[in-house]
Motif scaffolding. Structure first.
Motif, PDB file in Angstrom:
ATOM      1  N   VAL A  45      14.409  -4.183  77.465  1.00 34.27           N
ATOM      2  CA  VAL A  45      15.091  -5.479  77.438  1.00 34.27           C
ATOM      3  C   VAL A  45      14.359  -6.501  78.315  1.00 34.27           C
ATOM      4  O   VAL A  45      14.119  -7.640  77.891  1.00 34.27           O
ATOM      5  CB  VAL A  45      16.576  -5.335  77.874  1.00 34.27           C
ATOM      6  CG1 VAL A  45      17.205  -6.691  78.173  1.00 34.27           C
ATOM      7  CG2 VAL A  45      17.361  -4.600  76.798  1.00 34.27           C
ATOM      8  N   PHE A  46      13.965  -6.093  79.514  1.00 28.93           N
ATOM      9  CA  PHE A  46      13.275  -7.044  80.386  1.00 28.93           C
ATOM     10  C   PHE A  46      11.895  -7.413  79.838  1.00 28.93           C
ATOM     11  O   PHE A  46      11.489  -8.569  79.924  1.00 28.93           O
ATOM     12  CB  PHE A  46      13.173  -6.498  81.817  1.00 28.93           C
ATOM     13  CG  PHE A  46      14.377  -6.825  82.653  1.00 28.93           C
ATOM     14  CD1 PHE A  46      14.372  -7.914  83.502  1.00 28.93           C
ATOM     15  CD2 PHE A  46      15.535  -6.057  82.567  1.00 28.93           C
ATOM     16  CE1 PHE A  46      15.495  -8.229  84.275  1.00 28.93           C
ATOM     17  CE2 PHE A  46      16.654  -6.357  83.320  1.00 28.93           C
ATOM     18  CZ  PHE A  46      16.640  -7.440  84.175  1.00 28.93           C
ATOM     19  N   GLN A  47      11.192  -6.431  79.275  1.00 30.85           N
ATOM     20  CA  GLN A  47       9.874  -6.734  78.705  1.00 30.85           C
ATOM     21  C   GLN A  47      10.016  -7.601  77.449  1.00 30.85           C
ATOM     22  O   GLN A  47       9.107  -8.322  77.088  1.00 30.85           O
ATOM     23  CB  GLN A  47       9.115  -5.449  78.371  1.00 30.85           C
ATOM     24  CG  GLN A  47       8.705  -4.645  79.580  1.00 30.85           C
ATOM     25  CD  GLN A  47       7.483  -5.191  80.300  1.00 30.85           C
ATOM     26  OE1 GLN A  47       7.053  -6.317  80.096  1.00 30.85           O
ATOM     27  NE2 GLN A  47       6.902  -4.384  81.157  1.00 30.85           N
ATOM     28  N   PHE A  48      11.148  -7.529  76.770  1.00 30.34           N
ATOM     29  CA  PHE A  48      11.421  -8.410  75.639  1.00 30.34           C
ATOM     30  C   PHE A  48      11.720  -9.826  76.128  1.00 30.34           C
ATOM     31  O   PHE A  48      11.212 -10.806  75.591  1.00 30.34           O
ATOM     32  CB  PHE A  48      12.609  -7.885  74.818  1.00 30.34           C
ATOM     33  CG  PHE A  48      13.178  -8.898  73.860  1.00 30.34           C
ATOM     34  CD1 PHE A  48      12.581  -9.110  72.633  1.00 30.34           C
ATOM     35  CD2 PHE A  48      14.302  -9.645  74.197  1.00 30.34           C
ATOM     36  CE1 PHE A  48      13.093 -10.056  71.745  1.00 30.34           C
ATOM     37  CE2 PHE A  48      14.822 -10.588  73.331  1.00 30.34           C
ATOM     38  CZ  PHE A  48      14.219 -10.797  72.099  1.00 30.34           C
ATOM     39  N   MET A  49      12.574  -9.932  77.152  1.00 30.25           N
ATOM     40  CA  MET A  49      13.031 -11.245  77.618  1.00 30.25           C
ATOM     41  C   MET A  49      11.959 -12.038  78.348  1.00 30.25           C
ATOM     42  O   MET A  49      11.874 -13.253  78.180  1.00 30.25           O
ATOM     43  CB  MET A  49      14.242 -11.079  78.552  1.00 30.25           C
ATOM     44  CG  MET A  49      15.500 -10.672  77.860  1.00 30.25           C
ATOM     45  SD  MET A  49      16.982 -10.597  78.927  1.00 30.25           S
ATOM     46  CE  MET A  49      16.387 -10.517  80.589  1.00 30.25           C
ATOM     47  N   MET A  50      11.172 -11.371  79.171  1.00 28.68           N
ATOM     48  CA  MET A  50      10.238 -12.102  80.031  1.00 28.68           C
ATOM     49  C   MET A  50       9.185 -12.904  79.247  1.00 28.68           C
ATOM     50  O   MET A  50       8.943 -14.066  79.578  1.00 28.68           O
ATOM     51  CB  MET A  50       9.574 -11.164  81.034  1.00 28.68           C
ATOM     52  CG  MET A  50      10.531 -10.672  82.094  1.00 28.68           C
ATOM     53  SD  MET A  50      11.202 -12.010  83.100  1.00 28.68           S
ATOM     54  CE  MET A  50      11.220 -11.231  84.686  1.00 28.68           C
ATOM     55  N   TRP A  71       3.765 -11.917  94.214  1.00 32.76           N
ATOM     56  CA  TRP A  71       4.408 -11.599  95.485  1.00 32.76           C
ATOM     57  C   TRP A  71       5.772 -10.949  95.258  1.00 32.76           C
ATOM     58  O   TRP A  71       6.146 -10.004  95.970  1.00 32.76           O
ATOM     59  CB  TRP A  71       4.559 -12.854  96.347  1.00 32.76           C
ATOM     60  CG  TRP A  71       3.259 -13.308  96.914  1.00 32.76           C
ATOM     61  CD1 TRP A  71       2.514 -14.383  96.528  1.00 32.76           C
ATOM     62  CD2 TRP A  71       2.520 -12.678  97.969  1.00 32.76           C
ATOM     63  NE1 TRP A  71       1.368 -14.456  97.267  1.00 32.76           N
ATOM     64  CE2 TRP A  71       1.337 -13.429  98.170  1.00 32.76           C
ATOM     65  CE3 TRP A  71       2.733 -11.552  98.756  1.00 32.76           C
ATOM     66  CZ2 TRP A  71       0.393 -13.079  99.116  1.00 32.76           C
ATOM     67  CZ3 TRP A  71       1.784 -11.209  99.706  1.00 32.76           C
ATOM     68  CH2 TRP A  71       0.633 -11.977  99.879  1.00 32.76           C
ATOM     69  N   ILE A  72       6.514 -11.440  94.267  1.00 33.67           N
ATOM     70  CA  ILE A  72       7.822 -10.856  93.960  1.00 33.67           C
ATOM     71  C   ILE A  72       7.657  -9.402  93.535  1.00 33.67           C
ATOM     72  O   ILE A  72       8.340  -8.510  94.045  1.00 33.67           O
ATOM     73  CB  ILE A  72       8.535 -11.674  92.861  1.00 33.67           C
ATOM     74  CG1 ILE A  72       8.884 -13.068  93.388  1.00 33.67           C
ATOM     75  CG2 ILE A  72       9.795 -10.952  92.383  1.00 33.67           C
ATOM     76  CD1 ILE A  72       9.354 -14.033  92.313  1.00 33.67           C
ATOM     77  N   ALA A  73       6.738  -9.150  92.595  1.00 38.65           N
ATOM     78  CA  ALA A  73       6.500  -7.784  92.112  1.00 38.65           C
ATOM     79  C   ALA A  73       6.044  -6.879  93.255  1.00 38.65           C
ATOM     80  O   ALA A  73       6.518  -5.748  93.398  1.00 38.65           O
ATOM     81  CB  ALA A  73       5.465  -7.786  90.995  1.00 38.65           C
ATOM     82  N   PHE A  74       5.129  -7.373  94.081  1.00 40.02           N
ATOM     83  CA  PHE A  74       4.597  -6.596  95.201  1.00 40.02           C
ATOM     84  C   PHE A  74       5.708  -6.187  96.166  1.00 40.02           C
ATOM     85  O   PHE A  74       5.847  -5.026  96.535  1.00 40.02           O
ATOM     86  CB  PHE A  74       3.523  -7.415  95.919  1.00 40.02           C
ATOM     87  CG  PHE A  74       3.063  -6.799  97.213  1.00 40.02           C
ATOM     88  CD1 PHE A  74       2.306  -5.643  97.223  1.00 40.02           C
ATOM     89  CD2 PHE A  74       3.388  -7.391  98.431  1.00 40.02           C
ATOM     90  CE1 PHE A  74       1.875  -5.070  98.410  1.00 40.02           C
ATOM     91  CE2 PHE A  74       2.965  -6.829  99.625  1.00 40.02           C
ATOM     92  CZ  PHE A  74       2.204  -5.670  99.615  1.00 40.02           C
ATOM     93  N   ILE A  75       6.541  -7.144  96.562  1.00 45.56           N
ATOM     94  CA  ILE A  75       7.597  -6.871  97.538  1.00 45.56           C
ATOM     95  C   ILE A  75       8.624  -5.891  96.969  1.00 45.56           C
ATOM     96  O   ILE A  75       9.022  -4.938  97.651  1.00 45.56           O
ATOM     97  CB  ILE A  75       8.261  -8.189  98.003  1.00 45.56           C
ATOM     98  CG1 ILE A  75       7.269  -8.994  98.866  1.00 45.56           C
ATOM     99  CG2 ILE A  75       9.554  -7.922  98.771  1.00 45.56           C
ATOM    100  CD1 ILE A  75       7.679 -10.425  99.141  1.00 45.56           C
ATOM    101  N   THR A 115       8.350  -4.767  87.201  1.00 47.32           N
ATOM    102  CA  THR A 115       7.342  -4.337  86.230  1.00 47.32           C
ATOM    103  C   THR A 115       7.203  -5.286  85.054  1.00 47.32           C
ATOM    104  O   THR A 115       6.307  -5.102  84.230  1.00 47.32           O
ATOM    105  CB  THR A 115       7.666  -2.925  85.692  1.00 47.32           C
ATOM    106  OG1 THR A 115       8.954  -2.932  85.091  1.00 47.32           O
ATOM    107  CG2 THR A 115       7.602  -1.895  86.809  1.00 47.32           C
ATOM    108  N   SER A 116       8.057  -6.292  84.949  1.00 50.77           N
ATOM    109  CA  SER A 116       7.972  -7.192  83.797  1.00 50.77           C
ATOM    110  C   SER A 116       7.508  -8.599  84.146  1.00 50.77           C
ATOM    111  O   SER A 116       7.450  -9.462  83.276  1.00 50.77           O
ATOM    112  CB  SER A 116       9.319  -7.256  83.074  1.00 50.77           C
ATOM    113  OG  SER A 116      10.302  -7.840  83.891  1.00 50.77           O
ATOM    114  N   ILE A 117       7.175  -8.836  85.391  1.00 51.36           N
ATOM    115  CA  ILE A 117       6.730 -10.176  85.771  1.00 51.36           C
ATOM    116  C   ILE A 117       5.421 -10.541  85.054  1.00 51.36           C
ATOM    117  O   ILE A 117       5.227 -11.681  84.658  1.00 51.36           O
ATOM    118  CB  ILE A 117       6.628 -10.298  87.307  1.00 51.36           C
ATOM    119  CG1 ILE A 117       8.038 -10.328  87.875  1.00 51.36           C
ATOM    120  CG2 ILE A 117       5.855 -11.523  87.710  1.00 51.36           C
ATOM    121  CD1 ILE A 117       8.139 -10.408  89.354  1.00 51.36           C
ATOM    122  N   ASP A 118       4.556  -9.564  84.846  1.00 51.30           N
ATOM    123  CA  ASP A 118       3.337  -9.845  84.090  1.00 51.30           C
ATOM    124  C   ASP A 118       3.656 -10.301  82.673  1.00 51.30           C
ATOM    125  O   ASP A 118       2.927 -11.103  82.088  1.00 51.30           O
ATOM    126  CB  ASP A 118       2.428  -8.607  84.035  1.00 51.30           C
ATOM    127  CG  ASP A 118       1.668  -8.386  85.330  1.00 51.30           C
ATOM    128  OD1 ASP A 118       1.676  -9.291  86.195  1.00 51.30           O
ATOM    129  OD2 ASP A 118       1.071  -7.314  85.481  1.00 51.30           O
TER     130      ASP A 118
END
Length: 193
Positions: A45-50, A71-75, A115-118
């Motif tokens: 769902v997140f990989q669909f929405m992002m 930075w968000i993903a890293f933290i 994991t979906s920010i990219d």
């Protein structure tokens, strides 16, 4: 950009979610279909929405998103991975509690976002690319691939975890931290893979 390119993009976007699912599978005593389904659902769902959000908001938020997404993903991954490692040093009772927390909605949402920010950045690039399909079709392909790989990842992680127990959970925590560093370094143009 055609179906083959979108499928390859979907595979690359799903790799981090797959790694996280393997990591979660490492610490499970017994994997049930619902475990794989929960991972597949959240990540899919997140990989669909992002990408959809990135595509639709490309002109409004492009500079802001690109400046902080890594930075968000890293933290998030650093916190989650660090907690996994820390919990392996507790007693068995704490381990059972952490297993219950593993599928808590907030935990899964944090992992899915990290994991979906990219995929958000990919959606922005879709707005600039010549897609041979609708953005909806592209997002559905990405979401489906991101459902299937994490679903399978939980089972693969359990198979590996059965052999190594606590050491596998520690290794899984380190994997999450490494993924976080990889995302950060790639976005800072220090590392290009």
């Amino acid at each position: 950009m055609g179906y083959i390119e979108i499928f390859l993009i979907a595979l690359s976007l799903a790799m981090d979610a797959f790694a996280v699912s393997v990591t979660d599978g490492l610490v499970l005593e017994k994997v049930k279909p619902k475990h794989g389904f929960v991972h597949g659902l959240y990540f899919g769902v997140f990989q669909f929405m992002m990408p959809l959000i990135g595509y639709l908001g490309a002109n409004l938020f492009k500079g802001y998103i690109e400046s902080i997404d890594h930075w968000i993903a890293f933290i998030l991954l650093l916190i989650i991975g660090g907690n996994m490692i820390r919990e392996t040093f507790g007693d068995e009772e704490e381990e059972a509690v952490s297993e219950e927390k593993m599928f808590a909605p907030m935990h899964m949402i944090m992992l899915a976002i990290a994991t979906s920010i990219d995929a958000l950045a990919v959606g922005i690039s879709f707005s600039l690319a010549d897609l041979s399909m609708s953005i909806w079709t592209a997002c559905i392909i990405i979401g489906c691939v991101s459902f299937v790989l994490p679903f399978c990842g939980v089972y693969i992680g359990r198979f590996i975890g059965g052999m190594f127990k606590k050491y596998a959970a520690r290794a899984g925590g380190f994997v999450l931290i490494i993924i976080g560093f990889k995302i950060l370094l790639e976005h800072l143009n220090i590392l290009s893979l």
